[in-house]
Scaffold this motif. Structure first.
Motif, PDB file in Angstrom:
ATOM      1  N   HIS A   1      22.528 -27.638  70.649  1.00  0.00           N
ATOM      2  CA  HIS A   1      22.339 -26.491  69.751  1.00  0.00           C
ATOM      3  C   HIS A   1      21.544 -25.397  70.465  1.00  0.00           C
ATOM      4  CE1 HIS A   1      21.199 -25.160  65.391  1.00  0.00           C
ATOM      5  NE2 HIS A   1      21.637 -24.163  66.111  1.00  0.00           N
TER       6      HIS A   1
ATOM      7  N   ILE B   1      14.985 -23.539  62.090  1.00  0.00           N
ATOM      8  CA  ILE B   1      16.352 -23.688  62.600  1.00  0.00           C
ATOM      9  C   ILE B   1      17.366 -23.410  61.490  1.00  0.00           C
ATOM     10  CG2 ILE B   1      18.012 -25.363  63.506  1.00  0.00           C
ATOM     11  CD1 ILE B   1      15.514 -26.708  64.897  1.00  0.00           C
ATOM     12  N   ARG B   2      17.108 -23.901  60.305  1.00  0.00           N
ATOM     13  CA  ARG B   2      18.027 -23.712  59.176  1.00  0.00           C
ATOM     14  C   ARG B   2      18.108 -22.242  58.749  1.00  0.00           C
ATOM     15  NH1 ARG B   2      15.345 -26.364  55.757  1.00  0.00           N
ATOM     16  NH2 ARG B   2      14.452 -24.605  54.629  1.00  0.00           N
ATOM     17  N   CYS B   3      16.972 -21.585  58.663  1.00  0.00           N
ATOM     18  CA  CYS B   3      16.926 -20.236  58.100  1.00  0.00           C
ATOM     19  C   CYS B   3      17.231 -19.134  59.104  1.00  0.00           C
ATOM     20  CB  CYS B   3      15.558 -19.978  57.473  1.00  0.00           C
ATOM     21  SG  CYS B   3      15.277 -20.975  56.003  1.00  0.00           S
TER      22      CYS B   3
ATOM     23  N   GLU C   1      12.340 -27.628  61.308  1.00  0.00           N
ATOM     24  CA  GLU C   1      13.659 -27.760  60.675  1.00  0.00           C
ATOM     25  C   GLU C   1      13.991 -26.513  59.862  1.00  0.00           C
ATOM     26  OE1 GLU C   1      15.899 -30.079  61.067  1.00  0.00           O
ATOM     27  OE2 GLU C   1      14.726 -31.597  62.128  1.00  0.00           O
ATOM     28  N   GLY C   2      13.024 -26.006  59.127  1.00  0.00           N
ATOM     29  CA  GLY C   2      13.230 -24.815  58.319  1.00  0.00           C
ATOM     30  C   GLY C   2      13.544 -23.595  59.171  1.00  0.00           C
TER      31      GLY C   2
ATOM     32  N   GLU D   1      12.361 -17.995  50.997  1.00  0.00           N
ATOM     33  CA  GLU D   1      13.666 -18.360  51.565  1.00  0.00           C
ATOM     34  C   GLU D   1      14.852 -17.732  50.837  1.00  0.00           C
ATOM     35  OE1 GLU D   1      16.151 -22.265  53.070  1.00  0.00           O
ATOM     36  OE2 GLU D   1      14.013 -22.470  52.631  1.00  0.00           O
TER      37      GLU D   1
ATOM     38  N   PRO E   1      19.711 -19.194  61.923  1.00  0.00           N
ATOM     39  CA  PRO E   1      20.738 -19.765  62.803  1.00  0.00           C
ATOM     40  C   PRO E   1      21.204 -18.799  63.897  1.00  0.00           C
ATOM     41  CG  PRO E   1      21.695 -19.155  60.704  1.00  0.00           C
ATOM     42  CD  PRO E   1      20.207 -18.961  60.576  1.00  0.00           C
TER      43      PRO E   1
END
Length: 98
Positions: A68, A41-43, A38-39, A14, A45
């Motif tokens: 979103h 989506i976070r990493c 979740e990861g 990451e 965007p």
């Protein structure tokens, strides 16, 4: 990753991924294999590659983050992507969101 320690691989990759395309691809693979929605989506965007677009949009759909998802689907890189799989998925998701 060979040992199926996806979370550990993702944690290592990451911080490197924003500066290295290979690390970015491996990070996406580790998160997909580890089912880390979740990861993803976070990493990722603002996904650009077909794989990232598919992973992000599917993650958003599965987590029911429809607002979103609409935003991601309207991003130029996604809306104008030429990959047939991306185009088909985008069309399908837009219909489901109506």
């Amino acid at each position: 990753m060979r040992d199926k320690r996806h979370g550990e691989a993702a944690a290592i990759l990451e911080p490197i991924a924003p500066h290295n395309d290979l690390a970015k691809r491996l990070l996406l693979k580790a998160m997909e294999d580890g089912n880390d929605r979740e990861g993803i989506i976070r990493c990722f965007p603002e996904p650009i590659s077909a794989g990232a677009i598919i992973a992000v949009t599917e993650s958003l759909w599965e987590l029911e983050r429809h607002d979103h998802l609409r935003d991601v689907l309207s991003q130029p890189a996604v809306a104008n992507h030429e990959d047939p799989a991306v185009q088909e998925l985008r069309t399908k998701l837009i219909r489901r969101l109506e």
